[in-house]
Design a protein around this motif. Sequence first.
Motif, short mmCIF file in Angstrom:
data_model
loop_
_atom_site.label_atom_id
_atom_site.label_comp_id
_atom_site.label_asym_id
_atom_site.label_seq_id
_atom_site.Cartn_x
_atom_site.Cartn_y
_atom_site.Cartn_z
N PRO A 166 34.67 86.00 -29.61
CA PRO A 166 35.90 85.31 -29.22
C PRO A 166 36.72 84.88 -30.44
O PRO A 166 36.19 84.78 -31.55
N TRP B 11 40.54 91.72 -24.87
CA TRP B 11 39.20 91.12 -24.91
C TRP B 11 38.47 91.65 -26.14
O TRP B 11 38.65 92.80 -26.53
N THR C 38 46.55 92.78 -21.70
CA THR C 38 45.36 91.92 -21.59
C THR C 38 44.38 92.36 -22.65
O THR C 38 44.17 93.57 -22.86
N ASP D 133 41.80 86.99 -30.69
CA ASP D 133 43.03 87.29 -29.93
C ASP D 133 44.13 86.25 -30.15
O ASP D 133 45.17 86.31 -29.51
N GLN D 134 43.89 85.32 -31.09
CA GLN D 134 44.82 84.18 -31.15
C GLN D 134 46.25 84.59 -31.49
O GLN D 134 47.20 84.16 -30.84
N GLY E 266 44.69 86.68 -23.00
CA GLY E 266 43.30 86.70 -23.46
C GLY E 266 42.39 86.30 -22.31
O GLY E 266 42.69 85.34 -21.61
N VAL E 267 41.32 87.05 -22.08
CA VAL E 267 40.39 86.70 -20.99
C VAL E 267 38.99 86.57 -21.56
O VAL E 267 38.71 87.02 -22.67
N ARG E 268 38.09 85.96 -20.75
CA ARG E 268 36.77 85.63 -21.29
C ARG E 268 35.77 86.76 -21.17
O ARG E 268 34.78 86.78 -21.88
N SER E 269 36.01 87.69 -20.22
CA SER E 269 34.99 88.74 -20.05
C SER E 269 35.65 90.11 -20.00
O SER E 269 36.83 90.26 -19.64
N GLU F 188 36.87 90.99 -16.46
CA GLU F 188 38.19 90.41 -16.14
C GLU F 188 39.28 91.25 -16.80
O GLU F 188 40.34 91.48 -16.22
N ARG G 294 34.41 91.25 -28.16
CA ARG G 294 33.06 90.69 -28.05
C ARG G 294 32.98 89.30 -28.68
O ARG G 294 32.49 88.36 -28.08
#
Length: 299
Positions: A43, A39, A37, A46-47, A56-59, A62, A41
């Motif tokens: 965005p 993350w 997983t 992570d593609q 890939g997570v948003r926070s 998470e 800062r």
Amino acid sequence: MSAAVQPTPRPTVTVLGLGPMGRALASAFLNAGFTTTVWNRTPGRDQELAARGAVGVRSAEEAVAASDLTVVCVVNYDAADSVLRRPEVATALKGRTVVNLSADTPARARGTAAWAAEHGVRYLDGAIMTPAPTIGTPHAVLIHSGPQELYREHRSVLDALGGTHTHLGEDIGRAAAYDIALLDIWWTAMTGYMHALAVARAEGIGAQELAPFAKGIGAILPPAFEEAAVEVDNGTYAARVNPLTSAASTMAHIVHTSEAHGIDASVIRSAEGLARRAIGLGHGGDELTRLVDLMGRRG
Ligand code: NDP
């Protein structure tokens, strides 16, 4: 009736920070087959990893909740602390392990470890001594410090990063202390090399003309490092080869040549100044290793 064979769950790991090094770490974990997983800062970094199966997570909260082990690799501890110490992240981390591979000072490592202990976060510190492309190869070199038991528990995951791992002791600041000392060698040596190239250029010598000879100087260093280390640990400084009087004279030639060309000589001037101070204190017959004692002294 035979019992169905349960597949072994894939180990999970989280990586916070997707600069060149964080991406290399995440990539090595994916190659090892871990559920990884990630993350960052900002965005969007992570593609490529997501295309290879990373989650890939948003926070950050998470991200850390997804794995027992979180590896942090951001620019420094201001950045690491600004992520880890957010209350929602700290809560999600409780009872889990953080391995902080960001670079900073031993004092910052100890500070983050104290925060981790207060918040029930299991904490290991570490440093990466080789460039990002070495990660996942036999050439990676990683050093670690902190509780031995915790290191043993997560060693098999860390091994996915390849190369050599050394646990340097329970003092959490020890990996950062090694890192600082080793980076000191790197940056002062490379700054010396940049200065040498500037002086050579002023004398009409191309960098690539000098480079083969510069490599010769580099080759002399490993045995000189070993010999100096023995002298420093034994406190035996008497000159075998090159007394400080001679060293200071050579340094002065570099200062004069640089300044005649209008080149900043502050690095070598500072070295010459230290050598002259040692000579003034009566150590002119000693090797350069005498400076280790001198530098720790005021006045
Ligand atoms: P950087 O040192 O440039 O660090 C970039 C990462 O730090 C990005 O993920 C960036 O996020 C993050 N970051 C910066 N400021 C903050 C902040 N305030 N809050 C949250 N995240 C932040 O790149 P590297 O990946 O190369 O290095 C990471 C660590 O690894 C460093 O400590 C470095 O010294 C060490 N290292 C690197 C090596 C290398 O070859 N690259 C070799 C050995 C050690 P964002 O994208 O949002 O800016």
